[in-house]
Design a protein around this motif. Structure first.
Motif, mmCIF file in Angstrom:
data_model
loop_
_atom_site.group_PDB
_atom_site.id
_atom_site.type_symbol
_atom_site.label_atom_id
_atom_site.label_comp_id
_atom_site.label_asym_id
_atom_site.label_seq_id
_atom_site.Cartn_x
_atom_site.Cartn_y
_atom_site.Cartn_z
ATOM 1 N N GLY A 36 -88.540 -71.844 -134.537
ATOM 2 C CA GLY A 36 -87.892 -72.152 -135.807
ATOM 3 C C GLY A 36 -89.004 -71.949 -136.943
ATOM 4 N N VAL A 37 -88.354 -71.423 -138.025
ATOM 5 C CA VAL A 37 -89.101 -71.206 -139.256
ATOM 6 C C VAL A 37 -88.320 -71.873 -140.340
ATOM 7 N N GLY A 38 -88.616 -72.774 -141.111
ATOM 8 C CA GLY A 38 -88.035 -73.290 -142.319
ATOM 9 C C GLY A 38 -88.260 -72.776 -143.532
ATOM 10 N N LEU B 123 -85.513 -80.385 -147.839
ATOM 11 C CA LEU B 123 -86.553 -79.586 -147.168
ATOM 12 C C LEU B 123 -87.538 -80.670 -146.757
ATOM 13 N N GLY B 124 -87.990 -81.729 -147.300
ATOM 14 C CA GLY B 124 -89.113 -82.434 -146.891
ATOM 15 C C GLY B 124 -88.711 -83.064 -145.580
ATOM 16 N N LYS B 125 -87.759 -83.518 -145.428
ATOM 17 C CA LYS B 125 -87.207 -84.459 -144.236
ATOM 18 C C LYS B 125 -86.430 -83.568 -143.344
ATOM 19 N N LEU B 126 -85.329 -83.124 -143.816
ATOM 20 C CA LEU B 126 -84.055 -82.619 -142.756
ATOM 21 C C LEU B 126 -84.670 -81.295 -142.238
ATOM 22 N N ASN B 127 -85.172 -80.217 -142.979
ATOM 23 C CA ASN B 127 -85.469 -79.030 -142.569
ATOM 24 C C ASN B 127 -86.649 -79.033 -141.698
ATOM 25 N N THR B 128 -87.708 -79.831 -142.135
ATOM 26 C CA THR B 128 -88.731 -79.895 -141.126
ATOM 27 C C THR B 128 -88.475 -80.702 -139.757
ATOM 28 N N GLU B 129 -87.607 -81.604 -139.869
ATOM 29 C CA GLU B 129 -87.101 -82.253 -138.686
ATOM 30 C C GLU B 129 -86.147 -81.276 -137.875
ATOM 31 N N MET B 130 -85.539 -80.544 -138.308
ATOM 32 C CA MET B 130 -84.766 -79.440 -137.399
ATOM 33 C C MET B 130 -85.800 -78.444 -136.837
ATOM 34 N N VAL B 131 -86.581 -77.816 -137.761
ATOM 35 C CA VAL B 131 -87.597 -76.994 -137.158
ATOM 36 C C VAL B 131 -88.450 -77.511 -135.926
ATOM 37 N N THR C 154 -86.282 -59.885 -141.452
ATOM 38 C CA THR C 154 -87.954 -59.782 -140.664
ATOM 39 C C THR C 154 -88.050 -60.676 -139.916
ATOM 40 N N LEU C 155 -87.477 -62.189 -139.924
ATOM 41 C CA LEU C 155 -87.958 -63.023 -138.968
ATOM 42 C C LEU C 155 -86.770 -62.977 -137.955
ATOM 43 N N LEU C 156 -85.545 -62.565 -137.926
ATOM 44 C CA LEU C 156 -84.564 -62.546 -136.926
ATOM 45 C C LEU C 156 -85.099 -61.178 -135.899
ATOM 46 N N GLY C 157 -85.896 -60.225 -136.587
ATOM 47 C CA GLY C 157 -86.362 -59.088 -135.805
ATOM 48 C C GLY C 157 -87.388 -59.447 -134.875
ATOM 49 N N GLN C 158 -88.107 -60.526 -135.383
ATOM 50 C CA GLN C 158 -89.442 -60.971 -134.660
ATOM 51 C C GLN C 158 -89.040 -62.053 -133.723
ATOM 52 N N GLY C 159 -87.701 -62.481 -133.570
ATOM 53 C CA GLY C 159 -87.562 -63.394 -132.557
ATOM 54 C C GLY C 159 -87.347 -64.925 -132.946
ATOM 55 N N TYR C 160 -87.688 -65.099 -134.421
ATOM 56 C CA TYR C 160 -87.752 -66.430 -135.041
ATOM 57 C C TYR C 160 -86.307 -66.874 -135.433
ATOM 58 N N ILE C 161 -86.092 -68.346 -135.232
ATOM 59 C CA ILE C 161 -84.725 -68.718 -135.769
ATOM 60 C C ILE C 161 -84.826 -69.318 -137.353
ATOM 61 N N PRO C 162 -84.099 -68.684 -138.223
ATOM 62 C CA PRO C 162 -84.412 -69.403 -139.581
ATOM 63 C C PRO C 162 -83.750 -70.508 -139.741
ATOM 64 N N VAL C 163 -84.322 -71.481 -140.368
ATOM 65 C CA VAL C 163 -83.702 -72.663 -140.785
ATOM 66 C C VAL C 163 -83.628 -72.802 -142.301
ATOM 67 N N ILE C 164 -82.533 -72.922 -143.071
ATOM 68 C CA ILE C 164 -82.429 -72.905 -144.319
ATOM 69 C C ILE C 164 -81.843 -74.111 -145.112
ATOM 70 N N SER C 165 -82.613 -74.401 -146.085
ATOM 71 C CA SER C 165 -82.038 -75.536 -147.026
ATOM 72 C C SER C 165 -81.355 -74.967 -148.219
ATOM 73 N N PRO C 166 -80.267 -75.538 -148.617
ATOM 74 C CA PRO C 166 -79.592 -75.192 -149.638
ATOM 75 C C PRO C 166 -80.027 -75.386 -151.108
ATOM 76 N N VAL C 167 -81.207 -74.934 -151.331
ATOM 77 C CA VAL C 167 -81.913 -75.077 -152.762
ATOM 78 C C VAL C 167 -82.202 -73.566 -153.131
ATOM 79 N N ALA C 168 -81.752 -73.410 -154.403
ATOM 80 C CA ALA C 168 -81.950 -71.899 -154.930
ATOM 81 C C ALA C 168 -82.690 -72.074 -156.099
ATOM 82 N N SER C 169 -83.343 -70.666 -156.452
ATOM 83 C CA SER C 169 -83.973 -70.710 -157.560
ATOM 84 C C SER C 169 -83.216 -70.020 -158.925
ATOM 85 N N GLY C 170 -83.574 -70.333 -160.107
ATOM 86 C CA GLY C 170 -83.115 -69.805 -161.148
ATOM 87 C C GLY C 170 -84.029 -68.554 -161.649
#
Ligand SMILES: Nc1ncnc2c1ncn2[C@@H]1O[C@H](COP(=O)(O)OP(=O)(O)O)[C@@H](O)[C@H]1O
Ligand SMILES: CC(=O)N[C@@H](CCC(=O)OP(=O)(O)O)C(=O)O
Length: 298
Positions: A122-124, A104-112, A170-186
């Motif tokens: 892009g939205v991270g 999240l801190g490095k790769l996601n922000t880098e790609m966004v 919501t993001l796609l509908g407004q023209g944003y490109i979602p960029v997702i890190s594979p971390v999940a919540s319990g």
């Protein structure tokens, strides 16, 4: 070649791509990008440009990224070694913390940043945002030395239970490109490490995506992993089962084939494993007849 001939050549490429561009306009394409194919900065820029191009012709791209090699090198710096079981990193609390920082801190922000620098929006996100990915601890069984199945503890590796894709729509509908890190919540606020292919597959399923593209560091599924010439161009779920039994699929290829078969069963239009080291692999797959890599068939 004269400038005129060069210009005509470029125009021909565009005209040839036009029917494909029209075919995919408005469609949702989930792209998983990770592994060694993501380490080269020039390639990374080129992948981001391809994603922007898709977006600019009306396709709805969703990027799910990995980062295994970068997590490995950060863990190495702090003296932690990882063990992988069936392509999954056994994740203790400290490893989880570092994996999350890198992803999240490095790769996601880098790609966004790259997407935005090139003119995109892009939205991270991670799977924690808006409960996109909710997970439980992943159970796993392996045969012991006597061949008897035994529980193995993968630590904080998550098995996705629910995907709530509202935030993505919501993001796609407004023209944003979602960029997702594979971390999940319990449910109790735990943090889980999810294999990025698995996350991309589940997201593609929830979005009812038209295509799932898994970019990796090999040409596709190989019948002999040491021979790049042994590419299998199309494969069915049944053939995947046979290859698994024969031990031809191993390590990081296992989560890929599992999520691919599951995504097709769940109604994703088509699933492909592509060589992410190849410049413009995404465009070649989408906008030419031949296609590249391995395509999964029903
Ligand atoms: N039959 C196979 N065909 C191709 N690759 C395979 C096969 N079996 C195992 N692999 C391994 O899977 C790797 C891809 O998985 P992984 O390293 O997790 O990629 P990524 O990091 O891109 O997700 C290949 O580099 C290769 O070593
Ligand atoms: C559980 C698990 O193995 N999580 C992966 C998440 C990142 C990933 O999948 O990255 P690549 O696609 O680059 O391999 C890991 O910790 O490496």
């Amino acid at each position: 070649m004269t400038p005129m001939e060069q210009g005509l050549g470029k125009a021909r490429v565009l005209v040839e791509a036009l029917p494909y561009i029209q075919k995919f306009a408005g469609k949702t394409v989930v792209i998983k990008y990770g592994g060694h194919a993501m380490v080269d900065p020039v390639l990374k820029e080129s992948v981001m440009l391809d994603i922007l191009l898709l977006h600019s012709v009306g396709i709805r791209p969703v990027l799910v990224h990995g980062g295994g090699p970068e997590i490995n090198s950060m863990l190495k710096k702090v003296g932690i070694e990882s063990q992988f079981i069936q392509g999954l990193r056994v994740t203790d609390a400290q490893t989880m913390e570092i994996a999350q920082m890198v992803l999240l801190g490095k790769l996601n922000t880098e790609m966004v940043s790259l997407l935005n620098r090139f003119g995109g929006k892009g939205v991270g996100l991670s799977g924690k945002d808006a409960k996109l990915l909710m997970a439980v601890k992943k159970p796993m069984q392996m045969p012991n030395s006597l061949g008897k199945m035994e529980d193995v503890d993968l630590g904080l590796v998550g098995e996705i239970q629910t995907v709530t894709p509202d935030i993505l729509n919501t993001l796609l509908g407004q023209g944003y490109i979602p960029v997702i890190s594979p971390v999940a919540s319990g449910e109790e606020g735990e943090t889980y490490n999810v294999n990025a292919d698995t996350a991309a597959g589940k997201i593609a399923e929830a979005l009812k995506a038209d295509k799932l593209l898994l970019l990796t560091d090999v040409r596709g599924i190989l019948s002999d992993v040491s021979d790049p010439g042994s590419l299998i161009s199309t494969i069915s779920g049944g053939e995947v089962t046979t290859l698994k039994k024969q031990g031809i699929l191993s390590g990081g290829m296992l989560p890929k084939v599992e999520c691919a078969v599951s995504a097709l069963d769940a109604g994703v239009g088509s699933v492909h494993i592509l060589d992410g080291r190849l410049s413009h692999a995404i465009l070649l797959e989408l906008f030419t007849d031949g296609g590249i890599g391995t395509m999964f068939t029903r």
